[in-house]
Write an enzyme that holds these catalytic residues in place. Structure first.
Site, PDB file in Angstrom:
ATOM      1  N   ASN A  37       7.869  42.194  24.532  1.00 12.94           N
ATOM      2  CA  ASN A  37       8.709  41.032  24.030  1.00 12.94           C
ATOM      3  C   ASN A  37       8.701  39.834  24.699  1.00 12.94           C
ATOM      4  O   ASN A  37       8.634  39.855  26.061  1.00 12.94           O
ATOM      5  CB  ASN A  37      10.175  41.619  24.206  1.00 12.94           C
ATOM      6  N   GLY A  38       8.429  38.515  24.120  1.00 19.62           N
ATOM      7  CA  GLY A  38       8.300  37.614  24.918  1.00 19.62           C
ATOM      8  C   GLY A  38       7.381  36.550  24.118  1.00 19.62           C
ATOM      9  O   GLY A  38       6.889  36.777  22.927  1.00 19.62           O
TER      10      GLY A  38
ATOM     11  N   LYS B  83      25.400  37.000   5.645  1.00 16.25           N
ATOM     12  CA  LYS B  83      24.524  36.165   6.478  1.00 16.25           C
ATOM     13  C   LYS B  83      23.339  35.468   5.675  1.00 16.25           C
ATOM     14  O   LYS B  83      23.215  34.280   6.000  1.00 16.25           O
ATOM     15  CB  LYS B  83      24.043  36.973   7.648  1.00 16.25           C
TER      16      LYS B  83
ATOM     17  N   TRP C 219      10.701  40.764  15.904  1.00 14.97           N
ATOM     18  CA  TRP C 219      11.171  39.486  15.222  1.00 14.97           C
ATOM     19  C   TRP C 219      10.136  38.445  15.367  1.00 14.97           C
ATOM     20  O   TRP C 219      10.064  38.005  16.678  1.00 14.97           O
ATOM     21  CB  TRP C 219      12.423  39.202  16.109  1.00 14.97           C
TER      22      TRP C 219
ATOM     23  N   CYS D 126      12.428  40.314  20.472  1.00 17.96           N
ATOM     24  CA  CYS D 126      11.882  41.887  19.956  1.00 17.96           C
ATOM     25  C   CYS D 126      12.995  42.744  20.853  1.00 17.96           C
ATOM     26  O   CYS D 126      13.467  42.225  21.909  1.00 17.96           O
ATOM     27  CB  CYS D 126      10.667  41.953  20.090  1.00 17.96           C
TER      28      CYS D 126
ATOM     29  N   GLU E  20      35.806  29.014   7.450  1.00 16.60           N
ATOM     30  CA  GLU E  20      35.089  30.112   6.993  1.00 16.60           C
ATOM     31  C   GLU E  20      35.555  31.390   8.023  1.00 16.60           C
ATOM     32  O   GLU E  20      35.334  32.459   7.530  1.00 16.60           O
ATOM     33  CB  GLU E  20      33.437  29.827   7.305  1.00 16.60           C
TER      34      GLU E  20
ATOM     35  N   LYS F 208      33.200  25.388   9.936  1.00 13.71           N
ATOM     36  CA  LYS F 208      33.478  26.567  10.890  1.00 13.71           C
ATOM     37  C   LYS F 208      34.881  27.101  10.797  1.00 13.71           C
ATOM     38  O   LYS F 208      35.186  28.378  10.760  1.00 13.71           O
ATOM     39  CB  LYS F 208      33.083  26.090  12.192  1.00 13.71           C
TER      40      LYS F 208
ATOM     41  N   GLU G 146      30.833  20.055   9.765  1.00 19.85           N
ATOM     42  CA  GLU G 146      30.349  21.337  10.245  1.00 19.85           C
ATOM     43  C   GLU G 146      31.573  21.899  11.130  1.00 19.85           C
ATOM     44  O   GLU G 146      31.983  23.008  10.940  1.00 19.85           O
ATOM     45  CB  GLU G 146      29.220  21.185  11.329  1.00 19.85           C
TER      46      GLU G 146
ATOM     47  N   ARG H 188      18.598  42.537  18.063  1.00 18.22           N
ATOM     48  CA  ARG H 188      17.505  41.592  18.537  1.00 18.22           C
ATOM     49  C   ARG H 188      16.673  40.981  17.671  1.00 18.22           C
ATOM     50  O   ARG H 188      15.981  40.072  17.763  1.00 18.22           O
ATOM     51  CB  ARG H 188      16.819  42.137  19.624  1.00 18.22           C
TER      52      ARG H 188
ATOM     53  N   HIS I 104      42.240   6.713   0.051  1.00 19.43           N
ATOM     54  CA  HIS I 104      41.835   6.877  -1.369  1.00 19.43           C
ATOM     55  C   HIS I 104      42.381   7.963  -2.165  1.00 19.43           C
ATOM     56  O   HIS I 104      42.028   8.387  -3.264  1.00 19.43           O
ATOM     57  CB  HIS I 104      40.350   6.577  -1.506  1.00 19.43           C
TER      58      HIS I 104
HETATM   59  C1  F6R Z   1      27.863  28.702   7.896  1.00 21.84           C
HETATM   60  C2  F6R Z   1      26.567  29.371   7.417  1.00 21.84           C
HETATM   61  C3  F6R Z   1      26.122  28.817   6.027  1.00 21.84           C
HETATM   62  C4  F6R Z   1      24.717  28.618   6.024  1.00 21.84           C
HETATM   63  C5  F6R Z   1      24.119  28.554   4.628  1.00 21.84           C
HETATM   64  C6  F6R Z   1      22.660  28.151   4.821  1.00 21.84           C
HETATM   65  O1  F6R Z   1      28.190  29.022   9.224  1.00 21.84           O
HETATM   66  O2  F6R Z   1      26.060  30.045   8.129  1.00 21.84           O
HETATM   67  O3  F6R Z   1      26.778  27.803   5.526  1.00 21.84           O
HETATM   68  O4  F6R Z   1      24.224  27.570   6.996  1.00 21.84           O
HETATM   69  O5  F6R Z   1      24.460  29.696   3.818  1.00 21.84           O
HETATM   70  O6  F6R Z   1      21.927  29.412   5.306  1.00 21.84           O
HETATM   71  P1  F6R Z   1      20.297  29.169   5.610  1.00 21.84           P
HETATM   72  O7  F6R Z   1      20.242  28.221   6.717  1.00 21.84           O
HETATM   73  O8  F6R Z   1      19.999  30.695   5.919  1.00 21.84           O
HETATM   74  O9  F6R Z   1      19.744  28.816   4.413  1.00 21.84           O
END
Ligand code: F6R
Length: 607
Positions: A101-102, A602, A75, A2, A490, A487, A483, A27, A506
């Protein structure tokens, strides 16, 4: 995580509190509130949602009068995001208010104690308990300093706490332990905040509050005291850097900051689920009886969260000998999948709002399965709708590309697998003890990888011009590749593929040509040789080969990266870190917007 702020001076406090809070929204935010002292009256205003909701409710702070106040962006950690749970919290008569916060770890014991003394509680928060502990000691001693020092002695956990007492209208009191707090001063004003950017518009003269130091703020004055109430002298610092940099804690991007937060996130998540050397899922409410009865597990998730599911499948099937199916939530929801009421359905989501994952959860629920959500954001839709929730303790993740939330999800998967193995007796007590010890050692090992990040930076600078990158591996290594490849693509916009190493020949091997980068992940002892041969095959066709391994065996490769030895079940937690760093540095070198890659959001709340 928070954010807290405080102001006392000649100006109206609320607009300044709102402005300062806006610098702390990074935060995390699901609700916000301010309390302003006007003469002897304390006026509290709170709103659920973003800070803008609070700003709207208070007309930018204009309709909350007073020159002394505290504020908070929340948060959620204890209790869902709601106006009731939002800070500031107050005592019964509204004469003492606090923001925090905490996490107060022993808040349940303290709450019961206060309940026995006649206190009642209106929220689910540990902060209301903290406020009422201060209230109790204030009533007993009539002195804010004594009330706060007794608070310090009674609570366990971490806190940055700011308190106002209506009968001390020109003062704000504050204390912290293991959570950040800074104090700023000018000639006629004093400020308090979780982080420097919140007050940089007003002053650059800052005190850093030490653990268990108590501060009394007056207009243009900050006095510091120790636990015994003795005054202590503090050094004032002059801030020379700019606000944007400060929010990132000195890192150039949130992604790099979040990568570096992983040792802490892993240890915070582990600390919640390892008690006295054993996995303890009491917070999740998953009983031994339930664990014993499941005939199988279905996991659904998207993106990186799906990749965690792939790791979980390998770990669960090998360690628990229970059938596990991992599904892309976006496919699962439209496939009319066959499900069985005796299966456990696990959905994994950082945001808890991903539309496809939510739809998969609803489908599983309607088919009568017990559901468990591994979620980071408290009170999110997925967390509310699943029967049980395991919260990861990653804190708010700002960078679009997930790093620390992925790492926390892995930990969630491991602790679940270990608990299943214990209850279903598929691993011996000794084996489990050693696995728990291995888990506890992960934060230190991740840190040691971060300490050597320069080698990954050098590698990235020689590879940033590549057009195609392949990641290959088997088993858990394949999951790591998924993964690593995501990374890279993207945030660098380089085309990249993760391939199960045995699948290359294949079809895909035809894409390998002079200079194609192939990264082999080789942590799983049973398949190292096999993947090493596949790497040889690409090398003969002109590929540049890099390897990521424990370094225990000789493997061909133009560039070799090693990570500390760990039980192969947990290799993903270590191996992912150099791959995150690789993607990060390549993205920086290519001049991309690392934290906000093009076309991505996000939280994916649409299909
Ligand atoms: C990749 C990334 C996305 C999320 C995906 C699921 O870096 O962040 O692939 O993992 O959109 O999102 P959540 O976990 O919020 O359901």
């Amino acid at each position: 995580m928070c954010g807290i702020v405080g102001y006392i001076g000649e100006k109206q406090a609320a607009p300044i509190l709102l402005e300062s809070l806006s610098k702390l929204e990074y935060r995390g935010y699901d609700s916000a509130g301010v309390a302003v002292l006007d003469g002897g009256d304390i006026n509290i205003v709170k709103a659920k949602g973003k800070l803008s909701c609070l700003a709207e409710k208070t007309d930018g702070g204009k309709n909350v009068a007073g020159t002394c106040g505290i504020g908070h962006t929340r948060w959620a950690t204890h209790g869902e995001p709601s106006e009731l749970n939002a800070h500031p919290h107050r005592n019964e008569g509204g004469t003492i208010v606090a923001v925090h916060n905490g996490i107060i770890e022993n808040y349940i014991q303290q709450k019961s104690k206060l309940t026995r003394l006649g206190y009642t509680f209106y929220s689910d928060t540990d902060t209301e308990v903290a406020t009422k502990i201060v209230d109790y000691y204030y009533k007993k001693y009539g002195d804010p300093l004594k009330a706060i020092s007794n608070f310090i002695l009674k609570v366990r956990g971490s806190y940055a706490l700011a308190v106002m007492f209506s009968d001390h209208p020109d003062e704000i009191y504050a204390v912290r332990k293991d959570n950040p707090m800074i104090i700023g001063v000018t000639e006629s004003e004093s400020f308090l905040a979780s982080d420097v950017p919140a007050i940089l518009n007003y002053t650059r003269k800052v005190y850093y509050v030490g653990n268990e130091e108590i501060v009394c703020l007056k207009k243009g004055q900050a006095d510091f005291f120790n636990l015994d109430g003795e005054k202590i002298q503090k050094q004032i610092s002059n801030i020379t850097w700019d606000a944007e940099k400060a929010e990132k804690g000195g890192y150039p991007h949130f992604m790099l900051k979040e990568i570096h937060e992983q040792p802490k996130v892993i240890s915070d998540t582990l600390n919640c689920f390892i008690k006295n050397g054993e996995i303890n899922l009491s917070e999740v409410g998953l009983t031994n009886k339930e664990i014993k009865k499941y005939s199988g597990i279905v996991i659904a998730a998207c993106g990186s969260a799906y990749h965690v599911g792939v790791v979980m499948q390998y770990v669960f099937e090998s360690l628990v000998r229970i059938p596990v199916r991992v599904e892309l939530a976006s496919e699962f929801r439209y496939r009319n999948p066959v499900m069985n009421k005796s299966q456990l359905f696990i959905v994994i989501s950082q945001s808890g709002e991903t539309a496809d994952s939510l739809a998969a959860l609803r489908l599983a629920k309607s088919a009568g399965l017990s559901t468990l959500a591994i979620v980071n954001v408290l009170g999110s839709t997925i967390a509310r709708e699943a029967n049980k929730v395991l919260y990861t303790k990653a804190g708010p993740e700002i960078s679009v590309a997930t790093t620390k939330a992925y790492s926390a999800q892995l930990i969630a998967g491991y602790v679940l697998a270990l608990r299943f193995a214990r209850v279903r007796k598929t691993a011996s007590k000794e084996e489990l003890k050693s696995l728990v010890a291995e888990l506890s050692g992960l934060p230190e090992k991740v840190q040691s990888i971060l300490d050597k990040k320069n080698s990954m930076q050098r590698f990235a600078s020689s590879m940033a011009g590549k057009k195609d990158v392949f990641f290959i591996g088997r088993g858990v290594d394949y999951a790591i590749c998924l993964e690593g490849s995501l990374k890279l693509k993207e945030i660098s916009y380089i085309h990249s593929e993760a391939y199960a190493a045995g699948e290359l020949k294949h079809g895909t091997i035809s894409l390998i040509e002079d200079g194609t980068l192939v990264i082999g992940v080789l942590t799983q002892p049973d398949t190292i040789e096999k993947t090493a041969s596949n790497l040889e095959e690409t090398k003969t066709r002109g590929a540049n080969v890099a390897t990521l391994s424990f370094g225990s065996r000789k493997i061909t490769g133009d560039v070799k990266f090693t990570i500390p030895q760990v039980n192969p079940y947990f290799a993903a937690s270590l191996a992912v870190v150099p791959l995150q760093l690789f993607a990060y540095y390549v993205s920086v070198l290519r001049g991309n917007d690392v934290d906000k890659p093009r076309n991505l959001a996000k939280s994916v709340t649409v299909e």
